[in-house]
Each structure stands twice: as C-alpha cells, then as structure tokens.
Scaffold this active site. Structure first.
Site, mmCIF file in Angstrom:
data_model
loop_
_atom_site.group_PDB
_atom_site.id
_atom_site.type_symbol
_atom_site.label_atom_id
_atom_site.label_comp_id
_atom_site.label_asym_id
_atom_site.label_seq_id
_atom_site.Cartn_x
_atom_site.Cartn_y
_atom_site.Cartn_z
ATOM 1 C CB CYS A 126 35.810 -57.205 11.176
ATOM 2 S SG CYS A 126 35.453 -58.304 9.802
ATOM 3 C CB CYS A 176 35.808 -62.090 10.622
ATOM 4 S SG CYS A 176 37.398 -61.345 11.082
ATOM 5 N N GLY A 199 40.065 -64.202 -22.238
ATOM 6 C CA GLY A 199 40.240 -65.567 -21.784
ATOM 7 C C GLY A 199 41.241 -66.372 -22.590
ATOM 8 C CB CYS A 253 38.888 -60.955 7.136
ATOM 9 S SG CYS A 253 37.226 -60.507 7.605
ATOM 10 C CB CYS A 264 39.766 -57.662 8.369
ATOM 11 S SG CYS A 264 39.364 -58.339 9.982
#
Lengths: 358, 188, 279
Positions: free
Chosen positions: C245, C242, C33, C267, C273
């Site tokens: 899908c 979606c 980080g 998606c 997808c």
C-alpha cells in the site's frame, strides 16, 4: 510470497486431519480401547489423573488416547475439562489411616503393626526386558491371595509422635486455600503448597527432591512410611447432617522423617515431609515429601538458600500445564517483536562500527 | 419475591458492560437496559448492579431493609458484611462514613469497596466539574440528593491512593461513576 | 442461548467465573495500570497462547458485539484464526476484520493503526504482566515495589542500556508509566505502538492467564513510555514503505523473498493495508 506466511483456516484444518490420522496409526492394527488403556497403562493413567487434577480414570485414559500417549498434553485436556464442571460441594478430609492397603513399607522399622506389604511394585524386579510380553495372550499366574489386613494400620509418624519424637503438625480447621479458584499468593501456607505439588509435574518435583539430597537444601530424610491403597471419599450434605460415602479412590502417601536439631522453643525431634498423590505414584509422592520438608525451612528456623526451599520458585514452576504452555508459546508468530529487535540491533551495530572508524 | 433479570446471563452481561462503560467515563450518565424488579427502596439500577456483580464470594453491605435483603440474598447468594469488610455496598440513604468502608491496602488496592450510592437525580449539567483518567477535558455532572459534605469527605480519601473507594451513583435506571481517581470540583 | 457449541455456557466460561473476572476488570479500570490478581481458569487453549485475553473477552462479550482478533497485527495468522473460531463457536458472535467496525478487538503484540474510537475495547493478550520481572522475579517483592511506587530498578536498567549501547535496548514491551503512578508492561507490542496508548479514546484491557493478572488503562489516560530527558523515547519502525500500500507511517513486517538478501516490507496491520489503494 507474502501470502504464504499467513496461516489461515485451511492450513489448520489440514493439520488437524493429519493429526487424527497419525493418532490412529496403522489402521490394519486394532484400535486401542479406552478400557485397555485404563487397565494396562494404569500408571500413565494415574499420572495424567494427578497432574490433570481430576480423579476420573476413565477420562484420564480417554485423554491419553486423544493425546497419543503424551501425558502432559493429556493432563492439559483433563484440566480444561474439569474447569468447566460445576462444584457441588466439598468432601471431608480423607483418612489415609483407614486406607485399604495395597502396599505399605517403612524403611525406619524392620517390623511394625500391620507389617510390611510390598504390593504391586517394580522394586526388586530385575530390569530385564521381558520378551514374553511381546507375545500376546499370555496371562500371568494369579498372585497368592494376600491377607487383607482389616485392622487400622498406624502410621509410622504416629508411632514416633507417641514418644514425642515427631514434631506435631498443628491441627487446623481453617478453610484451606483453593488454588483452582484464587491465584497463588505469598506467603503460601503449607496446605496451599501441598495442593500445588499434588498436581505439579512429576519430573520437576523429582529433580527438585533429588537436589535436596545433593546439598541444595539440607535434607536428611528417611522413608518413615509409604502407603498406597483405596480410601473412601465422603461428603456431609448440610441437609443430612451426617457423612455419606460417595466412592473410593486410590492414593499414594509418603511420610518422610527428617532430622531437626531443635531451637530455643522446640527440643530436638524429627520433622515430617509429606507427599500425597492421587493414584499410584510412589516416585512423585516421595519427591513431594522431600520438597515439602525443604519448603518448611523458614518455619523451622533453617536458612533457605536452595531452589527447593523457595516457595515462589517451586509453586510458580511446578505446574506443567502452565510451563508447557509458556515454553511452547515461543513457536507462535513473533514477527512484530522480532522486527523491532532487528531494527534495534541494526542501529546499535551501526553505532558500534561508526565509533570504531572515527 | 420479585424476579431478577429476565435473562440472568444476558442481564448480568449488559449491566456489567454499563458499569464498565460508566467507570471508564467517570461522570457520564448511562442508562441500564436490563432492570430487575428490585423491591423498594432499592433503585432498579442498584439492584441490577448488585445482581450482575455479587455472589457467594462477595460480602455485601446495604441499608435497604428486610425485603430488599431477602431479595438480594435470594438472587445473589451474597453474604452480609459490615461496611469495613464488604466488597460491595448499597446505600439507599445517607451512607456511613466513607473512610469506614474497606479501602484496600497499598499492595492490594483492588480490595477497596464499590459503593452503589443512590441519589435523587443525575443530570449532565452544571454542578460538578470532573477530571481524571477516563475524562478527555472535563465532565459536568449535576447530582441531587447527596448528603452535605459528601464532596469533601470523598476528597479526603484521595491522599490514600492507590487505596480508595469507587462509587457508582444510582438514580432509578441511571448510573454515573466516580472511581477513586476522579477529582470533583464544585462550581461556586 | 445462541451459543453454537452445545453443552457450554455463552462465552464458554460459567457465570461465577465471569463475575469474578468482571469484578477484577472493574477494579482494574478504577486503578489504572495496577495488576489485579484473578482466579484464571484453565482454558481449552494453552497458557501463553492468549488464555488471559480470551477470559477477558469472554467476560466482556455480549450478543450485540462485533469481535475482531489479531495476532502480529494480522487477522489471518493461525492463532488469530483459532481464537476467532473459538468465540464464534462458544458465543456465536459476529466477527469482523475491520478495526472500525469492531466493538471488541483482541490483540497479541500490536495496536491497530486505525485509531480507536470511544466505546471500543482493546483486549491485550499478556505473557508477563510484571514489568519488573527480569529485575525482580520474586512476585511478593515486586508487589511491594508497586505498592511503594519504587521504580528505581527500572530507571537504573534503562540508564545502563544507554551507557553501554548508546540507547535504550528495549525495542518491544517498553515499560510505561500509567497516570503518573503505576509502572506497567504494555505487553510485547513494538515500542512503535507505545504512543498510541496515551490518551487513547478506547478502553484498553490486559489479561494474563498463566500469571493470573488483569489490568487496564481507561480511555483518555496519561501513558508515558519510560525515558530520560537527554534520551527521549523514540518509537522505531523499519525505514521503508509498505510494498503493497506504500504506507510510510505504518509498522512493517520484513519478509525474506530469496536467499540472496532480497527483502520486502509490508504492513503488519492487514486491515489497515487492505483499506488503502495498492501502489
């Protein structure tokens, strides 16, 4: 419908073909040669060379041609090229006192050793469009041959220094930082600040310099001297042990003379703002000298309140390759972030309306 | 002068990736694939790591003697540095005090050194139990040939975080990493 | 070299530059980080368009790697196509659109829906690496705040959002705490993706070219989205399925289908997808 939002290779290919056609323009007209650009758009070439941080007029002219005359795009092309070049060594400091002068003026002394040399300047031209230039094939008469001052022309600031009126800049043999290798770090010393400004954006520095004249930063500048001409560039290969000349380049130098009231340690004297730009570019050299002086506020015990006096503000924002990239990246797709903003604002609005109908 | 990597570009890349993988999974034993002909007492893995990472911009400290010094200088160009200033260090024997290496500052902890510490053997077996970033539960690592007191000496640096020393243990062609965030528990 | 573009080194960057970036990467992994400054080079793509990610990828990439590049989750957005083509030219590496098959995934603004596995590397393109920049634009000052782990500014900002709007106003680029020590920008990914960073099996590398910073999250590392006990962090997605899908779990793009308010949702992750049966 969904498929149409996708870019794809074909679209990119077509866009680039269109760009090539637009760059060439009307094929019935002769194509510009790189040599013509280098000779006849010389100041545009100089600007690209300075901001592209690569002292090669031919490459800068090529970049301008490829970029359709867009100087920022051309500077970027040159930068991306220079960064792939191997580094063979380091030159010795350039001696601008030994410059082969093409232009040299001072606004602080009426006359001085070496004299005032106006050189190829727009100053005192009347800005009237010259329609004769629209006709082709008219060569201008040759200028009167100037006396080539072979003698060393002293810098105005040297003259002031002899009298003790100019605060000396402490000479240093310390290795200067290299912002092309190391990221900016603060506090940034003067060498690093000058380095960043020398390749910084002319427009940005011009505006900042201007702001110091209007009260944003406490400036009382005089142009001690502006000089422009060729300097020789030398390296000293360790195996030789002496300096050899590897070529000449044109630089523009500006030394601004500024008031300084003095303090407990130093008597009242003048202080220097310094600008040096590769190529002929007086406007930028002057602006740089103003900003350089403004950035010296802390070392001279002056209060730093204006943007031009903030090293972080100036150095992080003066590079136009960085700034144009980030501003222009906003045109990349941001569907995903925008979608999350949409959902967020819908939720917050729903709460806002709900609270008011309760 | 013995050669460096067969292919300097790809040898450096694969050695770097091995180090990246090792530091990402502390205590996991990784075998380096491209090994230069490092002169004794340099372990081949330590030689590969130095060639991959060091150059004229990195001060390098080591205790490997003249022959290794010449080899490292030739292949990396890295100037010599005392432990306190070196960015990379190679200890083929017992290392100097760990707290004497460059540990960086709170603002620039990345200046803390990387110590390539040669050991006699690395085995994924009972000995140490490691925890910290990069480790899902616990990793077992058995190290032979370390000076006594090493674990306690290293643990004392933990309080200085984010300052610290990152250690890559090297045995022949094997490496295992102990970044500054890794805690070591010794099995009694 | 098997580089397809002659006159340039494998992966475009010269070896000295790669070493400099690799040194920064190793330290970034050791200090999860923490932003490591590095000498970012000008690249042949503009700053802000992925030069940091590209430099990281170019320094990590080897001839055996399989590269996937996504922008907004999709493999075929223009910038993803452009970057993939760049690496194909300068490194000649194999490329894929499959998340599972890739060894290195360079991304802008998304984490793939398919979980990463050990050994995979996710390279984020980062515009502004400093999570505090809107609150403290001075870099010298924000560096000092990180050194002291002094993140009160950010807590106050989030709390003011809640006071004013009833919830945290950041919907993307929501700051995270890494390994309980460093406040980190996850890059402008939707907050929906934030939880995927936590204890991820893959290695996450972040490159900011213009700002010249590199940082990292090692595998299996604690990554917490900043929140408050009484206002816990909530990942948000559009409340739809979606249209292609039928997924009700994936992050969705909203697509305008006409000028009568018609909408559909699909998606954003095109590979995910496509791997599912169409509805």
């Amino acid at each position: 419908m969904y498929v149409s939002v996708k870019g794809g290779e074909t679209a990119i290919g077509h866009a680039h073909a269109w760009l090539a056609e637009a760059r060439r323009g009307d094929p019935a007209l002769p194509e510009l040669t790189v040599a013509q650009i280098e000779e006849q758009l010389a100041l545009a070439v100089d600007r690209v060379m300075a901001e592209g941080a690569c002292a090669d007029r031919g490459l800068a002219a090529l970049a301008l041609k490829q970029a359709r005359g867009d100087s920022t795009e051309a500077a970027f092309l040159l930068r991306a090229y220079r960064t792939t070049l191997p580094r063979f060594g380091y030159t010795l400091p350039v001696d601008t006192g030994a410059m082969a002068i093409q232009r040299r003026i001072s606004s602080t002394y009426k006359d001085l050793p070496g004299g005032q040399v106006l050189g190829p300047t727009f100053d005192y031209t009347h800005r009237l469009l010259d329609f004769a230039l629209a006709a082709e094939g008219l060569d201008p008469p040759p200028p009167a041959e100037a006396e080539q001052g072979a003698q060393r022309m002293p810098q105005v600031t040297e003259i002031l220094a002899q009298e003790g009126l100019m605060a000396p800049d402490a000479p240093s043999n310390a290795e200067p930082p290299d912002l092309t290798r190391e990221p900016l770090a603060f506090p940034a010393n003067r060498a690093l600040r000058l380095q960043a400004m020398a390749r910084g954006d002319e427009g940005f520095l011009l505006s900042l310099g201007y702001s110091t004249q209007r009260g944003y930063g406490n400036a009382h500048p005089f142009v001690g001297e502006i000089r422009m001409g060729e300097v020789s560039v030398e390296i000293e290969p360790p195996e030789l042990g002496f300096a050899i000349d590897i070529g000449d380049m044109v630089v523009t130098e500006c030394q601004m003379v500024n008031q300084f009231v003095g303090n407990a340690e130093a008597p009242p004297q003048f202080t220097r703002g310094y600008g040096l730009v590769v190529g002929q570019n007086e406007r930028k050299a002057m602006a740089m000298a103003l900003v350089d002086r403004a950035l010296r506020a802390p070392e001279l015990g002056e209060e730093a309140t204006a943007p031009a006096q903030s090293p972080e503000f100036v150095l992080y924002h003066c590079d136009n390759v960085e700034s144009t990239g980030f501003v222009e990246h906003l045109k990349l797709p941001h569907y995903v972030d925008f979608q999350s903003e949409l959902e967020k604002i819908r939720a917050i609005r729903a709460r806002w309306f709900a609270e008011r109908t309760e | 002068m013995t050669p460096g990597f067969d292919n300097p570009v790809l040898g450096a890349q694969s050695s770097f990736r091995a180090m990246l993988h090792a530091l990402s999974h502390p205590g996991r034993i990784i075998r380096l694939a491209d090994l230069p002909a490092a002169p004794a007492p340099l372990a081949p893995a330590a030689g590969a790591a130095a060639l991959a990472m060091c150059d004229a911009d990195t001060l390098l400290w080591h205790d490997a003697g003249e022959q290794a010094a010449a080899w490292l200088r030739f292949h990396t160009g890295a100037p010599w540095g005392a432990p306190r200033e070196a960015r990379f260090a190679i200890a083929t024997g017992a290392p100097p005090p760990l707290a004497g290496f460059c540990l960086g500052s709170d603002e620039a902890p990345q200046d803390g050194a990387t110590l390539l510490l040669q050991v006699a053997g690395l085995e994924a077996a009972a000995g140490w139990l490691l925890t910290g970033p990069g480790i899902q539960h616990e990793t077992a690592l058995c190290v032979t040939g370390l000076p006594p007191g090493f674990v306690a000496e290293r643990a004392a640096l933990g309080a200085l975080f984010p300052r610290g020393l990152d250690i890559i243990l090297c045995a022949d062609a094997l490496i295992a990493a102990l970044p500054r965030t890794t805690s070591i528990r010794e099995r009694a | 070299m098997n580089a397809a573009l002659t006159g340039y080194n494998f992966g475009y960057l010269d070896e000295a530059t790669k070493r400099m970036i690799r040194r920064a990467l190793l330290k970034a992994v050791c200090i999860p980080g923490h932003q490591v400054p590095f000498g970012a080079r000008e690249m042949p793509l503009p700053y802000g368009w992925g030069t940091g990610g590209i430099q990281v990828t170019a320094s990590v990439l080897g001839p055996d790697d399989v590269l996937k590049v996504i922008d907004q989750g999709a493999d075929d957005t223009t910038n993803a196509v452009s970057i993939r083509r760049f690496f194909n030219r300068v490194a000649g590496v194999a490329t894929t659109e499959s998340t599972a098959e890739a060894t290195i995934i360079q991304t802008r603004h998304r984490i793939p829906e398919t979980p990463l596995s050990e050994g995979q590397i996710l390279v984020y393109q980062v515009p502004m690496p400093e999570p505090l920049f809107r609150l403290e634009p001075r870099v010298a000052e924000s560096t000092r705040l990180h050194a002291m782990a002094e993140y009160g500014l950010m807590q106050v900002k989030l709390y003011e959002d809640i006071a004013r709007q009833g919830e945290v106003a950041t919907s993307y680029n929501h700051p995270v705490m890494v390994n309980h020590r460093y406040l980190m920008s996850p890059s402008p990914i939707p907050a929906f993706d934030n939880p995927k960073m936590h204890m991820n099996a893959g290695l996450q590398l972040f490159g900011a070219g213009r700002e010249k910073r590199i940082y990292a999250v090692p595998p299996y590392t604690d990554v917490r989205s900043l929140d408050f006990e009484d206002h816990p962090f909530k990942p948000v997605r559009a409340p739809h399925a979606c249209a292609i899908c039928g997924s009700e779990e994936s992050y969705l793009d909203e697509v305008i289908t006409d000028d009568q308010g018609g909408r559909m949702h699909v998606c954003s992750d095109t590979d995910y997808c496509a791997s599912r049966p169409p509805v």
